[in-house]
Design a protein around this motif. Structure first.
Motif, short mmCIF file in Angstrom:
data_model
loop_
_atom_site.label_atom_id
_atom_site.label_comp_id
_atom_site.label_asym_id
_atom_site.label_seq_id
_atom_site.Cartn_x
_atom_site.Cartn_y
_atom_site.Cartn_z
N ILE A 59 0.89 -1.34 -0.21
CA ILE A 59 -0.04 -0.04 0.23
C ILE A 59 0.79 1.28 -0.02
CG2 ILE A 59 -1.59 1.30 1.25
CD1 ILE A 59 -2.88 -1.55 2.27
N LEU A 60 1.90 1.45 0.64
CA LEU A 60 2.82 2.49 0.88
C LEU A 60 3.81 2.45 -0.27
CD1 LEU A 60 3.50 2.29 4.71
CD2 LEU A 60 2.02 4.03 3.23
N ASN A 61 3.78 1.32 -1.22
CA ASN A 61 4.73 1.42 -2.40
C ASN A 61 6.19 1.33 -2.06
OD1 ASN A 61 5.10 1.32 -5.23
ND2 ASN A 61 5.39 3.36 -5.40
N ILE A 62 6.60 0.59 -1.04
CA ILE A 62 7.83 0.30 -0.30
C ILE A 62 8.38 -1.02 -1.23
CG2 ILE A 62 9.48 -0.28 1.27
CD1 ILE A 62 7.39 1.26 3.36
N ASP A 63 9.13 -0.59 -2.15
CA ASP A 63 9.38 -1.79 -3.07
C ASP A 63 10.70 -2.51 -2.66
OD1 ASP A 63 11.65 -0.27 -3.78
OD2 ASP A 63 10.79 0.47 -5.79
N ALA A 64 11.37 -3.38 -3.29
CA ALA A 64 12.22 -4.38 -2.90
C ALA A 64 13.66 -3.53 -2.98
CB ALA A 64 12.59 -5.61 -3.69
N GLU A 65 13.77 -2.51 -3.97
CA GLU A 65 14.99 -1.61 -3.68
C GLU A 65 15.08 -0.95 -2.44
OE1 GLU A 65 17.43 -1.17 -5.84
OE2 GLU A 65 16.81 -1.90 -7.72
N LYS A 66 13.99 -0.52 -2.04
CA LYS A 66 13.93 0.23 -0.53
C LYS A 66 14.02 -0.77 0.41
CE LYS A 66 10.95 3.84 -2.43
NZ LYS A 66 9.46 4.44 -2.35
N ASP A 67 13.38 -2.05 0.46
CA ASP A 67 13.48 -2.93 1.53
C ASP A 67 13.39 -4.32 0.83
OD1 ASP A 67 12.92 -4.04 3.56
OD2 ASP A 67 11.24 -3.31 4.29
N PRO A 68 14.82 -4.84 0.50
CA PRO A 68 15.00 -6.08 0.09
C PRO A 68 14.50 -7.29 1.02
CG PRO A 68 16.89 -5.22 0.49
CD PRO A 68 15.93 -3.83 0.82
N ASN A 69 14.51 -6.94 2.15
CA ASN A 69 14.05 -7.81 3.33
C ASN A 69 12.64 -8.12 3.31
OD1 ASN A 69 14.24 -9.87 5.13
ND2 ASN A 69 14.29 -8.26 6.84
N LYS A 70 12.01 -7.08 3.21
CA LYS A 70 10.47 -7.19 3.76
C LYS A 70 9.72 -6.95 2.08
CE LYS A 70 10.56 -5.87 8.43
NZ LYS A 70 10.07 -4.71 9.40
N SER A 71 10.02 -6.71 1.27
CA SER A 71 9.55 -6.44 -0.12
C SER A 71 10.09 -7.27 -1.07
CB SER A 71 9.47 -5.06 -0.39
OG SER A 71 8.86 -4.30 0.57
N GLY A 72 11.46 -8.15 -0.77
CA GLY A 72 11.73 -8.87 -1.73
C GLY A 72 11.13 -10.29 -1.93
N LEU A 73 11.72 -11.24 -2.47
CA LEU A 73 11.25 -12.66 -2.99
C LEU A 73 11.04 -13.24 -1.46
CD1 LEU A 73 10.42 -14.15 -5.43
CD2 LEU A 73 12.41 -15.53 -4.93
N ILE A 74 9.92 -14.08 -1.35
CA ILE A 74 10.00 -14.86 -0.01
C ILE A 74 9.47 -16.47 -0.54
CG2 ILE A 74 7.34 -14.28 0.13
CD1 ILE A 74 7.89 -14.79 3.13
N PHE A 75 10.34 -17.27 -0.18
CA PHE A 75 10.16 -18.73 -0.82
C PHE A 75 9.05 -19.44 -0.53
CE2 PHE A 75 12.18 -22.12 -3.15
CZ PHE A 75 12.59 -21.36 -4.23
N THR A 76 7.82 -18.81 -0.50
CA THR A 76 6.36 -19.62 -0.56
C THR A 76 5.62 -18.52 -0.74
OG1 THR A 76 4.92 -20.95 0.66
CG2 THR A 76 5.97 -19.08 1.82
N GLY A 77 4.57 -18.96 -1.80
CA GLY A 77 3.54 -17.89 -2.36
C GLY A 77 4.37 -16.63 -3.18
N SER A 78 5.45 -16.90 -3.83
CA SER A 78 6.01 -15.99 -4.37
C SER A 78 6.23 -16.69 -6.02
CB SER A 78 7.58 -15.52 -4.11
OG SER A 78 7.22 -14.53 -3.02
N ALA A 79 6.85 -15.93 -6.83
CA ALA A 79 7.06 -16.65 -8.27
C ALA A 79 8.36 -15.84 -8.81
CB ALA A 79 5.81 -16.30 -9.13
N PHE A 80 9.15 -16.58 -9.61
CA PHE A 80 10.36 -16.19 -10.25
C PHE A 80 10.44 -16.67 -11.52
CE2 PHE A 80 11.46 -20.01 -8.00
CZ PHE A 80 12.48 -20.52 -9.03
N ARG A 81 11.10 -15.86 -12.37
CA ARG A 81 11.37 -16.07 -13.83
C ARG A 81 12.51 -17.09 -13.92
NH1 ARG A 81 9.33 -13.09 -18.19
NH2 ARG A 81 9.23 -11.08 -17.09
N LYS A 82 12.35 -18.19 -14.93
CA LYS A 82 13.11 -19.23 -14.88
C LYS A 82 14.52 -18.76 -15.69
CE LYS A 82 14.29 -24.05 -15.94
NZ LYS A 82 13.59 -25.31 -15.95
N LYS A 83 14.34 -17.84 -16.76
CA LYS A 83 15.55 -17.33 -17.32
C LYS A 83 16.32 -16.57 -16.66
CE LYS A 83 13.46 -17.39 -22.15
NZ LYS A 83 13.16 -16.65 -23.37
N VAL A 84 15.84 -15.81 -15.44
CA VAL A 84 16.75 -15.20 -14.67
C VAL A 84 17.53 -16.00 -13.71
CG1 VAL A 84 16.79 -13.32 -12.94
CG2 VAL A 84 15.27 -13.06 -14.86
N TRP A 85 16.80 -17.04 -13.19
CA TRP A 85 17.34 -17.98 -12.35
C TRP A 85 18.41 -18.75 -13.25
CZ3 TRP A 85 17.43 -23.40 -13.54
CH2 TRP A 85 18.07 -24.18 -12.65
#
Length: 264
Positions: free
Chosen positions: A126-152
């Motif tokens: 809601i506050l638009n705090i993205d992963a650049e600002k908060d990589p811990n709490k807005s970054g990927l979490i390894f459940t209920g998340s998705a990632f692009r295989k080409k990047v992996w």
């Protein structure tokens, strides 16, 4: 939409939760996903039988580590987008996978999306705090998340970190010019740990925090934690007993009256 979606589930002896998740996926979302894979860490329950019952693929990983299992999951998946769940989590929003697909379709630099399940997620979204600002709490979490295989394929998960493989990956993909965003869809996450499992998790979190964020913990902090745990435990025990006794006397008082007065 041309992206194919693989759903990967990490599991160990969670047959009951696993069945609910597979039921949910196959009954509500089957038209939006292309394959379901259960990555199992040598379960001794009925996990394999349940997986086969729902037509999903069962893959066994023997030498489990968080980062290693993430890489194993990505290797086994055939889809362009990999959506990861623990067996004790499950999607809720009706358009869960369609929204994820649209996110990746719209942004070619998108490495991953984090879906919503805690007040922290809702707040940062809601506050638009993205992963650049908060990589811990807005970054990927390894459940209920998705990632692009080409990047992996270019930036695999780190199998050397004891935990926080998702946060470590977040830092590295952002450094390489990719993005991680919130996807405005909701999933549920249910977990209960024994005291021994909680201890194991806390020790790994400490090591992970040091390796990834360079956060140290002082002996005094650990000692204060012991004292706080003791005092809180005593306080909670006292309150539990107090209110249990209070409720007992309320029941006695209630029984002396005519319960019929409280019926509608």
């Amino acid at each position: 939409m041309e992206n194919k979606i693989s759903v990967v589930i990490r599991n160990k002896n969670e047959a009951e939760d696993l069945e609910f998740l597979l039921f949910n996926l196959t009954n509500r979302y089957i038209d939006s996903i292309d394959e379901i894979i259960v990555v199992d860490n040598e379960s001794t329950d009925d996990s394999q039988k349940i997986t086969e019952k729902y037509g999903a693929r069962f893959e066994t990983i023997k030498n489990f580590s968080y980062g290693g299992s993430a890489n194993f999951a990505a290797e086994k998946a055939k889809g362009d987008i990999i959506v990861i769940f623990s067996a004790h989590s499950y999607p809720v929003s009706p358009e869960f996978f369609d929204v994820i697909n649209e996110k990746f379709d719209f942004n070619a630099r998108l490495a991953g999306v984090r879906c919503l399940h805690t007040p922290n997620d809702y707040r940062n979204y809601i506050l638009n705090i993205d992963a650049e600002k908060d990589p811990n709490k807005s970054g990927l979490i390894f459940t209920g998340s998705a990632f692009r295989k080409k990047v992996w394929e270019k930036i695999p998960f780190n199998d050397k970190v004891p935990t926080f493989e998702d946060k470590d990956w977040t830092k590295r993909v952002l450094k390489n010019g990719y993005q991680i965003e919130f996807a405005p869809v909701v999933f549920a996450y249910k977990v209960s740990r024994t005291k021994a499992q909680t201890y194991f998790r806390r020790t790994n979190d400490l090591l992970g925090n040091y390796q990834i964020w360079h956060r140290e913990i002082k002996v005094r902090q650990a000692f204060n934690n012991v004292m706080a745990t003791f005092l809180n435990g005593f306080k909670n025990l006292f309150l539990d007993v107090y209110y249990a006794i209070k409720f007992f006397f309320f029941v006695l008082k209630f029984k002396k009256r005519k319960p019929e007065k409280f019926k509608y």
